[in-house]
Scaffold this active site. Structure first.
Site, PDB file in Angstrom:
ATOM      1  N   ASP A  46      69.166  27.092  26.902  1.00 28.73           N
ATOM      2  CA  ASP A  46      70.028  25.907  26.804  1.00 28.73           C
ATOM      3  C   ASP A  46      69.762  25.183  25.481  1.00 28.73           C
ATOM      4  OD1 ASP A  46      71.249  26.381  29.224  1.00 28.73           O
ATOM      5  OD2 ASP A  46      69.904  25.093  30.367  1.00 28.73           O
ATOM      6  N   GLY A  47      68.489  25.173  25.054  1.00 28.63           N
ATOM      7  CA  GLY A  47      68.135  24.540  23.778  1.00 28.63           C
ATOM      8  C   GLY A  47      68.840  25.241  22.615  1.00 28.63           C
ATOM      9  N   ASN A 121      73.971  16.843  25.319  1.00 31.56           N
ATOM     10  CA  ASN A 121      73.089  16.444  26.429  1.00 31.56           C
ATOM     11  C   ASN A 121      72.998  14.925  26.563  1.00 31.56           C
ATOM     12  OD1 ASN A 121      72.216  18.786  27.639  1.00 31.56           O
ATOM     13  ND2 ASN A 121      70.317  18.951  26.473  1.00 31.56           N
ATOM     14  N   ARG A 147      64.000  -4.523  27.983  1.00 32.03           N
ATOM     15  CA  ARG A 147      62.821  -4.494  27.111  1.00 32.03           C
ATOM     16  C   ARG A 147      61.979  -3.297  27.507  1.00 32.03           C
ATOM     17  NH1 ARG A 147      63.916  -9.583  28.246  1.00 32.03           N
ATOM     18  NH2 ARG A 147      64.052 -11.129  26.574  1.00 32.03           N
ATOM     19  N   ALA A 184      60.691   3.788  30.074  1.00 29.99           N
ATOM     20  CA  ALA A 184      59.554   2.870  30.203  1.00 29.99           C
ATOM     21  C   ALA A 184      59.960   1.406  30.059  1.00 29.99           C
ATOM     22  CB  ALA A 184      58.463   3.238  29.179  1.00 29.99           C
TER      23      ALA A 184
HETATM   24  P1  NAP Z   1      64.243  22.489  23.325  1.00 32.82           P
HETATM   25  O1  NAP Z   1      62.893  23.075  23.197  1.00 32.82           O
HETATM   26  O2  NAP Z   1      65.405  23.183  22.753  1.00 32.82           O
HETATM   27  O3  NAP Z   1      64.515  22.172  24.863  1.00 32.82           O
HETATM   28  C1  NAP Z   1      63.536  21.580  25.664  1.00 32.82           C
HETATM   29  C2  NAP Z   1      63.728  22.089  27.079  1.00 32.82           C
HETATM   30  O4  NAP Z   1      64.880  21.449  27.658  1.00 32.82           O
HETATM   31  C3  NAP Z   1      63.953  23.609  27.155  1.00 32.82           C
HETATM   32  O5  NAP Z   1      63.222  24.115  28.237  1.00 32.82           O
HETATM   33  C4  NAP Z   1      65.458  23.706  27.412  1.00 32.82           C
HETATM   34  O6  NAP Z   1      65.833  24.868  28.148  1.00 32.82           O
HETATM   35  C5  NAP Z   1      65.694  22.485  28.252  1.00 32.82           C
HETATM   36  N1  NAP Z   1      67.100  22.009  28.279  1.00 32.82           N
HETATM   37  C6  NAP Z   1      67.900  21.738  27.248  1.00 32.82           C
HETATM   38  N2  NAP Z   1      69.091  21.304  27.695  1.00 32.82           N
HETATM   39  C7  NAP Z   1      69.031  21.331  29.052  1.00 32.82           C
HETATM   40  C8  NAP Z   1      69.941  20.987  30.090  1.00 32.82           C
HETATM   41  N3  NAP Z   1      71.162  20.517  29.819  1.00 32.82           N
HETATM   42  N4  NAP Z   1      69.527  21.112  31.364  1.00 32.82           N
HETATM   43  C9  NAP Z   1      68.294  21.559  31.658  1.00 32.82           C
HETATM   44  N5  NAP Z   1      67.375  21.903  30.728  1.00 32.82           N
HETATM   45  C10 NAP Z   1      67.752  21.768  29.441  1.00 32.82           C
HETATM   46  O7  NAP Z   1      64.104  20.989  22.790  1.00 32.82           O
HETATM   47  P2  NAP Z   1      64.757  20.185  21.601  1.00 32.82           P
HETATM   48  O8  NAP Z   1      65.459  21.127  20.681  1.00 32.82           O
HETATM   49  O9  NAP Z   1      63.756  19.284  21.063  1.00 32.82           O
HETATM   50  O10 NAP Z   1      65.847  19.224  22.345  1.00 32.82           O
HETATM   51  C11 NAP Z   1      66.973  19.698  22.965  1.00 32.82           C
HETATM   52  C12 NAP Z   1      67.086  19.057  24.336  1.00 32.82           C
HETATM   53  O11 NAP Z   1      65.877  19.233  25.047  1.00 32.82           O
HETATM   54  C13 NAP Z   1      67.317  17.554  24.312  1.00 32.82           C
HETATM   55  O12 NAP Z   1      68.698  17.291  24.350  1.00 32.82           O
HETATM   56  C14 NAP Z   1      66.601  17.049  25.550  1.00 32.82           C
HETATM   57  O13 NAP Z   1      67.488  16.817  26.640  1.00 32.82           O
HETATM   58  C15 NAP Z   1      65.679  18.162  25.948  1.00 32.82           C
HETATM   59  N6  NAP Z   1      64.316  17.638  25.872  1.00 32.82           N
HETATM   60  C16 NAP Z   1      63.751  17.176  27.014  1.00 32.82           C
HETATM   61  C17 NAP Z   1      62.496  16.608  26.996  1.00 32.82           C
HETATM   62  C18 NAP Z   1      61.898  16.100  28.267  1.00 32.82           C
HETATM   63  O14 NAP Z   1      62.460  16.401  29.316  1.00 32.82           O
HETATM   64  N7  NAP Z   1      60.840  15.333  28.192  1.00 32.82           N
HETATM   65  C19 NAP Z   1      61.778  16.521  25.802  1.00 32.82           C
HETATM   66  C20 NAP Z   1      62.383  17.001  24.648  1.00 32.82           C
HETATM   67  C21 NAP Z   1      63.672  17.547  24.700  1.00 32.82           C
HETATM   68  P3  NAP Z   1      65.790  26.360  27.557  1.00 32.82           P
HETATM   69  O15 NAP Z   1      64.386  26.814  27.768  1.00 32.82           O
HETATM   70  O16 NAP Z   1      66.786  27.082  28.396  1.00 32.82           O
HETATM   71  O17 NAP Z   1      66.157  26.290  26.106  1.00 32.82           O
END
Ligand code: NAP
Length: 261
Positions: A46-47, A121, A147, A184
């Site tokens: 998905d990323g 997203n 806040r 938070a």
């Molecule tokens: P990334 O490494 O590409 O993605 C982080 C994780 O989020 C991967 O496991 C990815 O799945 C999963 N993911 C992405 N979109 C998703 C969706 N719509 N539903 C469920 N899982 C999803 O990280 P990045 O490039 O920094 O950021 C891309 C996206 O990752 C952001 O839009 C954010 O939503 C998410 N992210 C989440 C967190 C968190 O939950 N704390 C932290 C950072 C980023 P795959 O393994 O299939 O790629």
């Protein structure tokens, strides 16, 4: 001649599938053209899908609507893909036979000063250096003063991503909603905001105002922008562009959801 590009996660399995995809599509009479593609094949997770949408947006914002995205997952089941790498033959046959549906998904848009950015997203306004004060307006009406670290606005598709980690609700596919979730938030006798995530109609316009966004950033999926001097930020569903995805085999939404945990 129809043109295509392939965007793959930089790992061995994804890169190997990329070469196979390019060879098979060329053999079937398609032209490999990363600059002006009609189809964008996405190999990874998905990323990777989000990365692919942003790279097409960066190159040809006006042409996003002309590109069809088609994904294959080289890990577990995802929300942006209907096939696993072990199902490559079916993935390719479905495309070549044209036996698929096209589903359109909305993009979020953030506007501030002269800037506009999109996300598939979520869009986050966050400040990890100091307490961020944000006056939240919904369709022009003052709703609350927040806040805390920040606020996250997600689409239905993004509800399973960052939003879920923040304790936001997962929104079932097919529902035209956006969701606002706190990061938070501070809640005590002096400061109070809703605290719970709120699900809003898809055509809602959110505005975040603050006396200072110093040290704050806007995160649009994986892209990040500083907003130190900004006073007002508007977030809504983009009216001028959306993401069109080829959906092949029908996969149950709940099977996708189960594969998350
Ligand atoms: P990334 O490494 O590409 O993605 C982080 C994780 O989020 C991967 O496991 C990815 O799945 C999963 N993911 C992405 N979109 C998703 C969706 N719509 N539903 C469920 N899982 C999803 O990280 P990045 O490039 O920094 O950021 C891309 C996206 O990752 C952001 O839009 C954010 O939503 C998410 N992210 C989440 C967190 C968190 O939950 N704390 C932290 C950072 C980023 P795959 O393994 O299939 O790629």
């Amino acid at each position: 001649m129809k043109k295509f590009t392939v965007i793959a996660r930089p790992d061995e399995i994804s890169e190997e599938l990329k070469h196979r995809t390019i060879a098979d599509l060329k053999m079937a009479g398609y032209e490999y053209n990363p600059d002006w593609p009609d189809y964008c094949f996405v190999i990874g997770g998905d990323g990777t899908f989000i990365y692919a949408v942003h790279s097409i947006l960066r190159k040809h914002k006006k042409n996003l609507d002309k590109v069809l995205f088609y994904g294959i997952h080289t890990g577990t089941l995802g929300f942006y893909t209907d096939y696993l790498d072990t199902e490559y033959e079916e993935f390719m046959e479905t495309f070549l036979s044209g036996a698929y549906e096209i589903t359109t998904y909305p993009l979020l848009q953030v506007e501030y000063d002269t800037h506009k950015h999109n996300a598939i997203n979520e869009i986050r306004v966050e400040n990890s250096a100091r307490t961020q004060l944000i006056d939240v307006y919904v369709n022009g009406e003052k709703f609350e003063t927040f806040r805390g670290t920040g606020l996250c606005v997600c689409t239905q598709l993004g509800s399973t991503a960052y939003n879920r980690s923040l304790g936001g609700a997962v929104i079932q596919e097919g529902l035209d909603f956006i969701e606002l979730t706190e990061m938070a938030g501070i809640h005590h006798s002096k400061y109070r905001s809703l605290e719970a995530p709120i699900i809003l109609k898809g055509d809602t316009e959110l505005e975040f105002r603050s006396p200072s966004f110093h040290d704050a950033i806007i995160g649009c999926d994986a892209d990040v922008y500083r907003i130190d001097e900004v006073e007002s930020i508007r977030i809504h569903i983009c009216q001028t562009a959306s993401v069109h995805m080829i959906r092949g085999r029908k996969v149950s939404y709940f099977d996708r959801l189960k594969s998350l945990f």
